[in-house]
Design a protein around this motif. Structure first.
Motif, PDB file in Angstrom:
ATOM      1  N   GLY A 283      63.904  31.735  42.078  1.00  0.00           N
ATOM      2  CA  GLY A 283      62.600  32.229  41.651  1.00  0.00           C
ATOM      3  C   GLY A 283      62.713  33.289  40.583  1.00  0.00           C
ATOM      4  O   GLY A 283      63.606  34.135  40.612  1.00  0.00           O
ATOM      5  N   PHE A 284      61.805  33.227  39.634  1.00  0.00           N
ATOM      6  CA  PHE A 284      61.759  34.198  38.538  1.00  0.00           C
ATOM      7  C   PHE A 284      60.926  35.409  38.918  1.00  0.00           C
ATOM      8  O   PHE A 284      61.192  36.519  38.502  1.00  0.00           O
ATOM      9  N   GLY A 285      59.870  35.192  39.710  1.00  0.00           N
ATOM     10  CA  GLY A 285      58.994  36.295  40.076  1.00  0.00           C
ATOM     11  C   GLY A 285      57.737  35.799  40.749  1.00  0.00           C
ATOM     12  O   GLY A 285      57.690  34.694  41.279  1.00  0.00           O
ATOM     13  N   VAL A 286      56.713  36.638  40.700  1.00  0.00           N
ATOM     14  CA  VAL A 286      55.434  36.321  41.328  1.00  0.00           C
ATOM     15  C   VAL A 286      54.351  36.279  40.249  1.00  0.00           C
ATOM     16  O   VAL A 286      54.306  37.130  39.365  1.00  0.00           O
ATOM     17  N   ARG A 287      53.510  35.247  40.318  1.00  0.00           N
ATOM     18  CA  ARG A 287      52.398  35.102  39.373  1.00  0.00           C
ATOM     19  C   ARG A 287      51.116  35.605  40.027  1.00  0.00           C
ATOM     20  O   ARG A 287      50.780  35.211  41.145  1.00  0.00           O
ATOM     21  N   LEU A 288      50.411  36.469  39.313  1.00  0.00           N
ATOM     22  CA  LEU A 288      49.089  36.926  39.718  1.00  0.00           C
ATOM     23  C   LEU A 288      48.094  36.402  38.701  1.00  0.00           C
ATOM     24  O   LEU A 288      48.365  36.383  37.502  1.00  0.00           O
ATOM     25  N   GLY A 289      46.939  35.996  39.174  1.00  0.00           N
ATOM     26  CA  GLY A 289      45.922  35.500  38.269  1.00  0.00           C
ATOM     27  C   GLY A 289      44.585  35.394  38.961  1.00  0.00           C
ATOM     28  O   GLY A 289      44.436  35.777  40.124  1.00  0.00           O
ATOM     29  N   VAL A 290      43.614  34.888  38.230  1.00  0.00           N
ATOM     30  CA  VAL A 290      42.292  34.619  38.790  1.00  0.00           C
ATOM     31  C   VAL A 290      41.898  33.211  38.394  1.00  0.00           C
ATOM     32  O   VAL A 290      42.354  32.670  37.389  1.00  0.00           O
ATOM     33  N   LYS A 291      41.037  32.608  39.224  1.00  0.00           N
ATOM     34  CA  LYS A 291      40.477  31.306  38.894  1.00  0.00           C
ATOM     35  C   LYS A 291      38.995  31.332  39.226  1.00  0.00           C
ATOM     36  O   LYS A 291      38.542  32.131  40.047  1.00  0.00           O
ATOM     37  N   THR A 292      38.255  30.470  38.576  1.00  0.00           N
ATOM     38  CA  THR A 292      36.818  30.383  38.804  1.00  0.00           C
ATOM     39  C   THR A 292      36.568  29.558  40.055  1.00  0.00           C
ATOM     40  O   THR A 292      36.987  28.398  40.128  1.00  0.00           O
ATOM     41  N   THR A 293      35.902  30.182  41.045  1.00  0.00           N
ATOM     42  CA  THR A 293      35.618  29.503  42.305  1.00  0.00           C
ATOM     43  C   THR A 293      34.767  30.403  43.186  1.00  0.00           C
ATOM     44  O   THR A 293      34.579  31.574  42.912  1.00  0.00           O
ATOM     45  N   GLY A 294      34.280  29.857  44.273  1.00  0.00           N
ATOM     46  CA  GLY A 294      33.611  30.647  45.304  1.00  0.00           C
ATOM     47  C   GLY A 294      32.202  31.079  44.966  1.00  0.00           C
ATOM     48  O   GLY A 294      31.668  30.787  43.911  1.00  0.00           O
ATOM     49  N   CYS A 295      31.622  31.818  45.898  1.00  0.00           N
ATOM     50  CA  CYS A 295      30.233  32.278  45.787  1.00  0.00           C
ATOM     51  C   CYS A 295      30.030  33.267  44.644  1.00  0.00           C
ATOM     52  O   CYS A 295      29.007  33.273  43.987  1.00  0.00           O
ATOM     53  N   SER A 296      31.011  34.151  44.446  1.00  0.00           N
ATOM     54  CA  SER A 296      30.853  35.230  43.471  1.00  0.00           C
ATOM     55  C   SER A 296      31.464  34.920  42.118  1.00  0.00           C
ATOM     56  O   SER A 296      31.277  35.675  41.177  1.00  0.00           O
ATOM     57  N   GLY A 297      32.232  33.854  41.998  1.00  0.00           N
ATOM     58  CA  GLY A 297      32.704  33.434  40.692  1.00  0.00           C
ATOM     59  C   GLY A 297      34.196  33.430  40.462  1.00  0.00           C
ATOM     60  O   GLY A 297      34.708  32.584  39.752  1.00  0.00           O
ATOM     61  N   LEU A 298      34.945  34.391  41.022  1.00  0.00           N
ATOM     62  CA  LEU A 298      36.382  34.471  40.774  1.00  0.00           C
ATOM     63  C   LEU A 298      37.136  34.665  42.076  1.00  0.00           C
ATOM     64  O   LEU A 298      36.641  35.310  42.997  1.00  0.00           O
TER      65      LEU A 298
END
Length: 105
Positions: free
Chosen positions: A20-35
């Protein structure tokens, strides 16, 4: 960016995984509130789309589109009773849905 407990947990997970190189953090569009948050362990990066930070000896990869939403965010690893997991402490959040699965900025 990473609390001490989150950095320790990521290092242990990558060691147990054996790669493993590391950990990816991100956001995606989904759910009631949007992200909603994305957290995954990765073996490589896309140099054109990813920004790489090293915090406490851990490579943290954030896609450039998510940077604006995650600026100033701390990733923590918490234990509450019998539950444990990663928690995003994001100062940019303006609201969350009732189930806690998504947020707005």
């Amino acid at each position: 960016m990473l609390s001490d407990s989150a950095a320790d947990r990521v290092r242990k997970f990558l060691a147990n995984r054996g790669k493993g190189f590391g950990v990816r953090l991100g956001v995606k569009t989904t759910g009631c509130s949007g992200l909603s948050y994305v957290l995954e362990f990765v073996d490589g990066i896309n140099e054109e789309e990813d920004a790489v930070f090293n915090d406490k000896g851990v490579n943290v990869i954030i896609d450039k589109k998510s940077l604006v939403y995650l600026d100033g965010t701390e990733l923590d690893f918490v234990r509450e009773g019998l539950n444990e997991g990663f928690k995003f402490n994001n100062p940019n959040v303006k609201g969350e849905c009732g189930c806690g699965e998504s947020f707005t900025v």
